[in-house]
Design an enzyme around this catalytic site. Structure first.
Site, PDB file in Angstrom:
ATOM      1  N   HIS A   1       0.889  -1.189   0.021  1.00 16.78           N
ATOM      2  CA  HIS A   1       0.005  -0.114  -0.138  1.00 16.78           C
ATOM      3  C   HIS A   1       0.867   1.190  -0.121  1.00 16.78           C
ATOM      4  O   HIS A   1       1.745   1.492   0.907  1.00 16.78           O
ATOM      5  CB  HIS A   1      -0.961  -0.064   1.221  1.00 16.78           C
ATOM      6  CG  HIS A   1      -1.672  -1.193   1.303  1.00 16.78           C
ATOM      7  ND1 HIS A   1      -3.012  -1.332   0.909  1.00 16.78           N
ATOM      8  CD2 HIS A   1      -1.622  -2.460   1.820  1.00 16.78           C
ATOM      9  CE1 HIS A   1      -3.589  -2.631   1.094  1.00 16.78           C
ATOM     10  NE2 HIS A   1      -2.506  -3.214   1.760  1.00 16.78           N
TER      11      HIS A   1
ATOM     12  N   GLU B   1      -7.238 -12.557   6.207  1.00 16.65           N
ATOM     13  CA  GLU B   1      -5.992 -12.034   7.169  1.00 16.65           C
ATOM     14  C   GLU B   1      -6.626 -12.212   8.546  1.00 16.65           C
ATOM     15  O   GLU B   1      -6.084 -12.729   9.275  1.00 16.65           O
ATOM     16  CB  GLU B   1      -5.806 -10.398   6.674  1.00 16.65           C
ATOM     17  CG  GLU B   1      -5.014  -9.682   7.539  1.00 16.65           C
ATOM     18  CD  GLU B   1      -4.790  -8.314   7.200  1.00 16.65           C
ATOM     19  OE1 GLU B   1      -5.454  -7.579   6.717  1.00 16.65           O
ATOM     20  OE2 GLU B   1      -3.758  -7.639   7.565  1.00 16.65           O
TER      21      GLU B   1
HETATM   22  N1  HPA Z   1      -5.390  -5.112   5.448  1.00 14.81           N
HETATM   23  C1  HPA Z   1      -6.186  -4.383   5.174  1.00 14.81           C
HETATM   24  N2  HPA Z   1      -6.217  -3.104   4.927  1.00 14.81           N
HETATM   25  C2  HPA Z   1      -5.178  -2.734   4.635  1.00 14.81           C
HETATM   26  C3  HPA Z   1      -3.872  -3.240   5.093  1.00 14.81           C
HETATM   27  C4  HPA Z   1      -3.986  -4.699   5.489  1.00 14.81           C
HETATM   28  O1  HPA Z   1      -2.940  -5.189   5.638  1.00 14.81           O
HETATM   29  N3  HPA Z   1      -3.080  -2.428   4.996  1.00 14.81           N
HETATM   30  C5  HPA Z   1      -3.471  -1.166   4.380  1.00 14.81           C
HETATM   31  N4  HPA Z   1      -4.976  -1.378   4.137  1.00 14.81           N
HETATM   32 ZN    ZN Z   2      -2.598  -5.113   2.641  1.00 18.20          ZN
END
Ligand code: HPA
Ligand code: ZN
Length: 337
Positions: free
Chosen positions: A18, A199
């Site tokens: 990102h 995640e």
């Molecule tokens: N997960 C979800 N959204 C995000 C992440 C991440 O690791 N990094 C930046 N936005």
């Molecule tokens: Zn990410």
């Protein structure tokens, strides 16, 4: 050659990064001063000390606050250029970068300001640093689908320079299916679909990203391992996973690096890549991520080279370039002399 030098010598691609997550505290303070933004921290050290996250949301709160210093095209240029210089020094040859337009347009910054600054830096990166790149625009999943549609509309004039669409931000409570229609429209317009899934969210969310959004690459994907059938399906189809070890550690997705499921993923035949996600917040760029898992899981040089090969294989580069990059990985001497 030390293991550190070996990782440095490996040509690599990064597929989960990102750009707003590369904003180092020093640049954040400099831009705050330049744009007369007040940051609620007395010093760079005080800011760094706040980077102690219990989960994804803790991080996202600071991530959105941090990006408020980004306002002009020059700011987006400086941010991107700084990432490219650091990455080139780590022998990164190709990068596919996420950006979050809604994190900026919500604050009144024009889509064109964000895009132009990032894109100009990427163009200069190709010319001056010989680093190739693609851009992937993410929808914020905590916002509704109508907001994502409006963002897609704003992106259409820049379609030739944005290869894909992604999905990020708070995962729990925001399953991929919420964005089924906007992803369908984006695919019709020619964007390649990817999504963060698994995640913090369950294996079901990974399945939904595949079945409802028809994604071609899974960002993170850790929790697919909870479902053996799903894991076997992803391995058989060789749908790549963009895994982010230091991110997983900092956001408590894993308790410690020894417990990271990377080796399990490899053993199950998944096409795994290593990435830095938000390096300014998670304590390391691409090489630090390779090194962290090498140390914790005692990866061999063959395994590290395999991960570097995977990074090109899983990229959106044309086949011929993929082969050329993989040949560069093959040319790195593996055996110690
Ligand atoms: N997960 C979800 N959204 C995000 C992440 C991440 O690791 N990094 C930046 N936005
Ligand atoms: Zn990410």
């Amino acid at each position: 050659m030390s293991i550190r030098d070996f990782i440095q010598a490996l040509p690599k691609a990064e597929l989960h990064l990102h750009i707003e997550g590369t904003l180092e505290p020093e640049l954040m303070f400099a831009l705050a001063q330049r744009n007369k933004v007040n940051l609620p921290y007395s010093s760079i050290d005080a800011l760094r000390a706040a980077y102690d996250f219990g989960n994804l949301q803790d991080f996202l709160d600071l991530y959105y606050q941090g990006m408020s210093v980004l306002q002009t095209e020059q700011d987006y240029y400086d941010l991107t250029w700084s990432y490219l210089e650091k990455s080139r020094a780590q022998n990164l040859l190709h990068t596919e970068i996420f950006f979050d337009p809604q994190g900026h347009t919500e604050r009144g910054i024009e889509f064109s300001t964000v895009f132009n600054g990032i894109h100009q830096a990427l163009t200069d990166g190709q010319r001056k640093l010989n680093i190739s790149s693609e851009l992937i625009m993410c929808f914020l999943r905590h916002l509704d689908e109508a907001d994502a549609f409006s963002t897609l509309q704003q992106a259409l004039p820049y379609k030739d320079h944005i290869i894909g669409v992604g999905l990020d931000s708070s995962e729990l409570g925001h399953p991929p299916g919420k964005f089924k229609n906007v992803f369908a429209r984006a695919r019709e317009a020619g964007f390649l679909p990817v999504a963060h899934a698994g995640e913090e969210g369950p294996a079901d969310y990974v399945a939904s990203a595949l079945d409802d959004l028809h994604i071609v690459r899974i960002d993170h994907g850790n929790r697919c391992l909870d479902d053996a059938e799903l894991t076997a399906r992803i391995a058989a189809a060789q749908i790549p996973l963009t895994v982010c070890p230091l991110s997983n550690l900092k956001l408590c997705v894993v308790k410690n690096m020894q417990q990271h499921p990377l080796r399990q993923m490899l053993d199950k035949g998944l096409l795994v890549t290593l990435n830095s996600d938000d390096p300014a917040y998670f304590g390391g760029y691409i090489n630090e991520n390779y090194l962290a898992v090498q140390v914790a899981l005692n990866l061999s040089r063959e395994e590290l080279a395999g991960l570097a090969r995977n990074s090109f294989k899983a990229s959106f580069l044309p086949d011929q370039l993929k082969q050329a990059m993989i040949a560069k990985v093959d040319a790195v001497e593996i055996h110690q002399t």
